[in-house]
Scaffold this active site. Structure first.
Site, PDB file in Angstrom:
ATOM      1  N   LYS A  15     -69.112  82.125 -27.509  1.00 38.11           N
ATOM      2  CA  LYS A  15     -67.963  82.976 -27.820  1.00 38.11           C
ATOM      3  C   LYS A  15     -67.834  84.128 -26.810  1.00 38.11           C
ATOM      4  CE  LYS A  15     -66.861  80.272 -30.973  1.00 38.11           C
ATOM      5  NZ  LYS A  15     -67.217  80.058 -32.341  1.00 38.11           N
TER       6      LYS A  15
HETATM    7  C1  LIG Z   1     -67.451  79.145 -33.610  1.00 36.12           C
HETATM    8  C2  LIG Z   1     -66.473  79.075 -34.730  1.00 36.12           C
HETATM    9  C3  LIG Z   1     -66.862  79.319 -36.060  1.00 36.12           C
HETATM   10  C4  LIG Z   1     -68.289  79.417 -36.488  1.00 36.12           C
HETATM   11  O1  LIG Z   1     -68.946  80.488 -35.952  1.00 36.12           O
HETATM   12  P1  LIG Z   1     -70.529  80.624 -36.179  1.00 36.12           P
HETATM   13  O2  LIG Z   1     -70.795  82.034 -35.746  1.00 36.12           O
HETATM   14  O3  LIG Z   1     -71.169  79.600 -35.299  1.00 36.12           O
HETATM   15  O4  LIG Z   1     -70.802  80.401 -37.609  1.00 36.12           O
HETATM   16  C5  LIG Z   1     -65.878  79.387 -37.020  1.00 36.12           C
HETATM   17  N1  LIG Z   1     -64.582  79.187 -36.724  1.00 36.12           N
HETATM   18  C6  LIG Z   1     -64.174  78.925 -35.479  1.00 36.12           C
HETATM   19  C7  LIG Z   1     -62.720  78.747 -35.210  1.00 36.12           C
HETATM   20  C8  LIG Z   1     -65.110  78.832 -34.440  1.00 36.12           C
HETATM   21  O5  LIG Z   1     -64.707  78.539 -33.206  1.00 36.12           O
END
Ligand SMILES: *Cc1c(COP(=O)(O)O)cnc(C)c1O
Length: 380
Positions: free
Chosen positions: A182
């Site tokens: 991210k």
């Molecule tokens: C990465 C992601 C998540 C999950 O995030 P985590 O921190 O790995 O639990 C949820 N929603 C979207 C749209 C994502 O891209």
């Protein structure tokens, strides 16, 4: 062959020093640095209150509980999203009702939300796809008119702006992800922004077994051993080691954001002559900004190659790509669970033609030229 991986994280070297200081302090789990990170993150996006947790998935789960989701409730959610947002709707005994997306933004279509509201509807889950803001004015109005809770999956939306405000500066529960890929990462981690002190206290307690005091209050300088269990909570806390990653990246977040926008413009410049591609747009709202977490392109029906073959060809040329997202309603579990006949024509059309290209701070112009060269060769 010049290889371009799908993703490479950019972790400031100073992170090691910060992690060492956490270890040297003798307090490695949830402590003062998590609080500092919550406060600095909150300041960056002008959020009211922020609670750090172990992941965005945990943030979404706690938001559903705080919103009072219960068996029999219906939750409106776009099918075009990641599965973590939906699994806890099912664990709550509630029913996900899938909505279609808008052709231009690829975010949920507020008209489809309106059509699917009934007496059982309790909440709306919104995803700011790829860093594009969803049309929150329209969605918040529907929520107000129908007394629904809005939960924003902002995993892609750190530094997304909607009509003059950062995503996270709203009256909703807003859930961020700091997963490895991210735009801001703590390896694993998440954050919930909320509005009232009551919401904040509940979320904090739920993230730590539902007990009345945090571990630093119990074992820190106060050493106050007593506690009381108030809710059946979870173990979803963030550690000071994770917060160290976040603290070292926050000062560079705006610079990284600008860099990604510049890379997107390079892609646009080099790909604009390819008439078989649909490129992502800027937000169609005033004073708004895309966070550019993902750069997704779509193949027009005029192209001779299929999306899946194109992925294979790019892979053979050393270029990593991905597909965001495989819609929920096409997955085995949700086909079984869903009570509704699902016709989501735009979601299906987009899914079959979409492709995510590499986009990260360390991507070079040479990388982009190499990707564009391969695309123009195969996507004819
Ligand atoms: C990465 C992601 C998540 C999950 O995030 P985590 O921190 O790995 O639990 C949820 N929603 C979207 C749209 C994502 O891209």
């Amino acid at each position: 062959m010049h290889k371009v991986p799908f993703y490479k994280p950019n972790i400031p070297k100073s992170t090691i020093k910060r992690i060492k200081s956490v270890i040297d302090s003798g307090w490695i789990t949830t402590g003062p640095l998590v609080r500092e990170f919550e406060s600095e993150f909150g300041k960056t996006i002008e959020a009211n209150r922020c609670v750090a947790v172990s992941s965005c998935t945990a943030a979404l789960h706690l938001s559903y509980i705080a919103a009072g989701l219960k068996p029999g409730d219906e939750v409106l959610i776009p099918s075009f999203a990641f599965c973590s947002a939906i699994n806890f709707i099912i664990h709550a005994g509630a029913t996900p009702v899938f909505c279609d997306i808008k052709e231009d933004t690829l975010c949920v279509d507020s008209d489809d939300i309106k059509r699917k509201i009934n007496k059982k509807t309790k909440a709306i889950v919104v995803i700011h796809f790829a860093g594009m803001p969803a049309d929150m004015d329209a969605i918040n109005k529907i929520a107000r008119d129908n007394k629904l809770v809005v939960i924003e999956d902002a995993a892609h939306a750190f530094l997304t702006k909607y009509r003059g405000k950062w995503i996270g500066n709203s009256k909703n529960y807003v859930c961020f992800s700091f997963y490895a890929t991210k735009n801001l990462t703590t390896a694993e981690g998440g954050m919930i922004s909320c509005v009232t002190e009551e919401q904040e206290n509940l979320l904090r307690r739920l993230s730590s077994h539902g007990i009345s005091k945090s571990s630093i209050e119990r074992y820190g300088s106060g050493n106050d051993w007593e506690y009381d269990v108030l809710y059946p909570g979870f173990k979803y806390n963030m550690t000071d080691i994770q917060a160290a990653f976040g603290m070292e990246q926050l000062p560079y977040a705006m610079r990284a954001h600008t860099k990604r926008a510049r890379l997107v413009n390079l892609y646009r410049k080099y790909l604009s002559s390819n008439e078989n591609l649909i490129l992502p747009i800027d937000p169609p709202f005033e004073d708004s900004e895309h966070a550019w977490h993902l750069f997704t392109i779509r193949l027009k029906s005029t192209v001779k190659i299929t999306r899946d073959e194109l992925i294979k060809k790019l892979k053979e040329s050393g270029i990593g790509t991905s597909v965001h997202f495989i819609p929920y309603h096409t997955q085995t579990l949700y086909k079984k669970l869903s009570h509704y006949p699902q016709k989501l024509p735009i979601t299906e059309r987009v899914y079959n033609s979409i492709l995510t290209l590499p986009l990260y701070e360390n991507l070079t112009e040479t990388d982009i030229r190499c990707i564009v060269g391969a695309l123009n060769k195969w996507a004819k």
